[in-house]
Design an enzyme around this catalytic site. Structure first.
Site, PDB file in Angstrom:
ATOM      1  N   ASP A   1       8.054  10.983  17.597  1.00  0.00           N
ATOM      2  CA  ASP A   1       6.983  10.083  17.208  1.00  0.00           C
ATOM      3  C   ASP A   1       6.250   9.676  18.497  1.00  0.00           C
ATOM      4  O   ASP A   1       6.770   9.892  19.609  1.00  0.00           O
ATOM      5  CB  ASP A   1       7.624   8.866  16.518  1.00  0.00           C
ATOM      6  CG  ASP A   1       6.600   7.826  16.141  1.00  0.00           C
ATOM      7  OD1 ASP A   1       5.553   8.206  15.599  1.00  0.00           O
ATOM      8  OD2 ASP A   1       6.842   6.627  16.413  1.00  0.00           O
TER       9      ASP A   1
ATOM     10  N   ASP B   1       3.505   6.501  18.895  1.00  0.00           N
ATOM     11  CA  ASP B   1       3.368   5.045  19.055  1.00  0.00           C
ATOM     12  C   ASP B   1       4.746   4.392  19.019  1.00  0.00           C
ATOM     13  O   ASP B   1       5.514   4.602  18.085  1.00  0.00           O
ATOM     14  CB  ASP B   1       2.523   4.454  17.919  1.00  0.00           C
ATOM     15  CG  ASP B   1       1.077   4.920  17.943  1.00  0.00           C
ATOM     16  OD1 ASP B   1       0.243   4.209  18.490  1.00  0.00           O
ATOM     17  OD2 ASP B   1       0.802   6.020  17.420  1.00  0.00           O
TER      18      ASP B   1
ATOM     19  N   LYS C   1       4.842  11.245   7.694  1.00  0.00           N
ATOM     20  CA  LYS C   1       6.269  10.963   7.605  1.00  0.00           C
ATOM     21  C   LYS C   1       6.445   9.822   6.607  1.00  0.00           C
ATOM     22  O   LYS C   1       5.598   8.933   6.567  1.00  0.00           O
ATOM     23  CB  LYS C   1       6.803  10.523   8.981  1.00  0.00           C
ATOM     24  CG  LYS C   1       6.791  11.616  10.033  1.00  0.00           C
ATOM     25  CD  LYS C   1       7.151  11.060  11.417  1.00  0.00           C
ATOM     26  CE  LYS C   1       6.052  10.229  12.000  1.00  0.00           C
ATOM     27  NZ  LYS C   1       6.287   9.742  13.358  1.00  0.00           N
TER      28      LYS C   1
ATOM     29  N   ASP D   1      10.711   5.164  16.349  1.00  0.00           N
ATOM     30  CA  ASP D   1      10.943   3.722  16.468  1.00  0.00           C
ATOM     31  C   ASP D   1      10.828   3.029  15.114  1.00  0.00           C
ATOM     32  O   ASP D   1      11.013   1.824  15.028  1.00  0.00           O
ATOM     33  CB  ASP D   1       9.924   3.085  17.427  1.00  0.00           C
ATOM     34  CG  ASP D   1       8.516   3.120  16.873  1.00  0.00           C
ATOM     35  OD1 ASP D   1       8.107   4.190  16.362  1.00  0.00           O
ATOM     36  OD2 ASP D   1       7.822   2.092  16.927  1.00  0.00           O
TER      37      ASP D   1
HETATM   38 MG   LIG Z   1       6.127   4.786  15.941  1.00  0.00          MG
END
Ligand SMILES: [Mg+2]
Length: 333
Positions: free
Chosen positions: A52, A54, A248, A274
């Site tokens: 991922d 961000d 996702k 995250d």
């Molecule tokens: Mg993220």
């Protein structure tokens, strides 16, 4: 920082037997990558790293400290990297520029933003009408590459005297799909148009990203930032229609990655993220192991809550491994 290990054997006093049975049946104990032998064993297991962006690689416009070095070392070790992000605000090329600027080595064919997955999907079904986007330029520009016209990007103000009965927007008869992603210029007229287009028979309603919320501005935890999931839910509530999810945690997103990287073996891949409710579930939905880092939106406390939940669905959010930040791997590489 809360240590999730202390939650693994936790049982509430007075809890009923059924809840405990559910927890025992589904409970998995994530591995803390906190020593060299665990890290080396971890690295041996994977050829492909899906990451991922961000909250893992960057926060807003700053790299997460130490993480460019980790990702570049993993690449130098021969690991193949895929950048898999629900962010649809930019095109593949713009994400390539951002990653390079922040110190990450990358190639365009490793980049999978949902602006791209949305365009690939619409092209694959032979979509030939126009798109209305509740989103940013990334969606519009990826669609243009496939010859699909897109309107809606940019600000549209609400006349100050508008009441609901005055929301008389101009609708385009050729719009056949609404695509929703992050839109920092969302407004009432845009929502009126999006709902009206989605409500047309046979029109498509696509969620390129349905993340519920984003991390608060630094040092301001009292601020709660809504994500595109909020606009998706609003359109859903008004029209009663279900969106087609193209990011996702859904399988189609992995199918698109596999189209360009057919050599990926899910058993030899790791998904790093995250966000427990998207990144970890994406891994589980596709037979890929997962690594959770708490450098972005999710916390170890959230992870512990999923580990101890009595709802079987919550256990899809439990990772296989965890770390505070990818930076913690630097000392072992
Ligand atoms: Mg993220």
């Amino acid at each position: 920082m809360m240590n999730p290990d202390i939650f693994l054997g936790f049982t509430k006093i007075g809890e009923n037997k059924k809840s405990e049975m559910i927890r025992k049946k589904f409970r998995r104990s994530p591995i803390n990558l906190d020593n060299k032998s665990r890290v080396l064993e971890f690295l041996d297991r994977f050829d492909y790293i899906l990451s991922d962006c961000d909250g893992v690689l960057w926060l807003n416009n700053q790299a997460v400290p130490g993480v460019p070095s980790v990702m570049n070392k993993l690449r130098a070790m021969g690991k193949k990297i895929i950048f898999a992000t629900n962010n649809s605000t930019k095109t593949r090329e713009e994400f390539e520029q951002k990653l390079t600027k922040l110190g990450y080595k990358c190639h365009i064919d490793e980049l999978f933003p949902t602006s791209f997955s949305t365009a690939v999907y619409l092209n694959s079904i032979g979509f030939h009408k126009k798109v209305y986007a509740v989103g940013c330029s990334g969606i519009r520009d990826e669609l243009h590459k496939f010859g699909i016209e897109c309107s809606g990007v940019g600000f549209e103000s609400t006349p100050t005297d508008w009441t609901p009965g005055m929301a008389d927007v101009e609708l385009d008869p050729d719009v056949g799909a609404v695509v929703v992603g992050f839109d920092n210029q969302i407004s009432f007229p845009k929502l009126v148009k999006a709902c009206s287009y989605v409500n047309r028979p046979n029109n498509l309603f696509i969620a390129s990203n349905a993340d519920e919320s984003y991390p608060s501005p630094r040092n301001k935890p009292e601020i709660l930032v809504p994500g595109p999931g909020a606009y998706v839910a609003a359109i859903q509530a008004v029209t009663g229609k279900e969106p087609i999810p193209l990011g996702k945690p859904f399988k189609y997103f992995f199918d698109i990655i596999c189209m360009e990287h057919p050599d990926i073996d899910p058993k030899r891949a790791i998904m790093i993220g995250d966000r427990l409710t998207t990144d970890m579930v994406f891994g589980r939905n596709n037979g890929i192991k997962t690594l959770f880092v708490q450098s972005g939106i999710g916390t170890f406390n959230d992870m512990a809550n999923f580990i101890n939940s009595t709802n079987p669905d919550d256990h899809l959010c439990v990772p296989d491994y965890y770390l505070n930040s990818l930076d913690d791997l630097n000392k072992y590489l």
